[in-house]
Write a protein that holds these residues in place. Structure first.
Motif, PDB file in Angstrom:
ATOM      1  N   THR A 112      -0.883   6.468   8.831  1.00  0.00           N
ATOM      2  CA  THR A 112      -1.867   5.873   7.928  1.00  0.00           C
ATOM      3  C   THR A 112      -2.247   6.817   6.811  1.00  0.00           C
ATOM      4  O   THR A 112      -2.983   6.431   5.924  1.00  0.00           O
ATOM      5  N   GLY A 120       1.843  -2.536  12.359  1.00  0.00           N
ATOM      6  CA  GLY A 120       1.926  -1.192  11.785  1.00  0.00           C
ATOM      7  C   GLY A 120       2.878  -0.301  12.552  1.00  0.00           C
ATOM      8  O   GLY A 120       3.577   0.529  11.975  1.00  0.00           O
ATOM      9  N   THR A 145      -7.436   1.667   6.957  1.00  0.00           N
ATOM     10  CA  THR A 145      -6.340   0.715   6.785  1.00  0.00           C
ATOM     11  C   THR A 145      -6.829  -0.703   6.512  1.00  0.00           C
ATOM     12  O   THR A 145      -6.077  -1.530   6.023  1.00  0.00           O
TER      13      THR A 145
END
Length: 184
Positions: A5, A120, A74
């Motif tokens: 991230t 993700g 995120t």
């Protein structure tokens, strides 16, 4: 091994408030005491006890920071109870402490965060797998598992190490299901 991230996640996790950091960017002793006091009072309760985390990993961890209604990097529209644990037992890259971040999301956003964890993982080249812990999934990247998510009802808890060297990530991979099992 850094979580995908972004490198700013580490700085954000450790330095959520300038007063909480020393000049080196490492949480001060006052930060740990404040976080412990917050979790012991009527305020937010982190779903992982630092002593349980220490037992699971074999490293000494302290609760360094607690943030209620913290924007997820995120997904800024989602607010979480964010608990940051640090361990200076094995200095990592650039001498920084090892960091474990735990984000707890409840309500309708929990499903969104869980789906984001799953996508993700795949989008970042990881392999999604079921954990031995009920309701938990893990993400393995580069042979190491240092990210997980535990979902139950309208609650999801993301658990992930950041700032781990490759050697530390190997050790943490062996202990990761124990870490997830320590989440209440």
């Amino acid at each position: 091994m850094r979580r995908t991230t972004g490198p700013l996640l580490i700085a954000a996790a450790l330095c959520l408030a300038t007063a909480a950091c020393s000049t080196s960017g490492t949480p001060t002793a006052a930060t740990s005491a404040t976080a412990t006091e917050v979790s012991a009072t009527a305020g937010p309760r982190c779903p992982l006890d630092a002593s349980d985390l220490s037992t699971a990993t074999g490293l000494v961890f302290d609760l360094a920071d607690v943030r209620e209604d913290h924007e997820l990097e995120t997904r800024p529209e989602v607010k979480a109870l964010t608990c940051v644990y640090t361990s200076a037992a094995t200095p990592q890259e650039a001498g920084d402490p090892l960091v474990l971040r735990v984000d707890t999301v409840t309500g309708a956003d929990a499903a969104v965060v869980r789906a984001g964890f799953e996508s993700g993982c795949a989008d970042g080249g990881g392999t999604l797998a079921d954990s031995t812990v009920t309701g938990a999934k893990t993400c393995t990247r580069g042979g190491n598992t240092v990210e997980g998510d535990i979902a139950a009802g309208d609650r999801t808890v993301e658990v992930y190490f950041v700032n781990a060297t490759a050697g530390t990530a190997v050790t943490l991979t062996r202990a990761f299901d124990k870490v997830l099992a320590s989440v209440s």
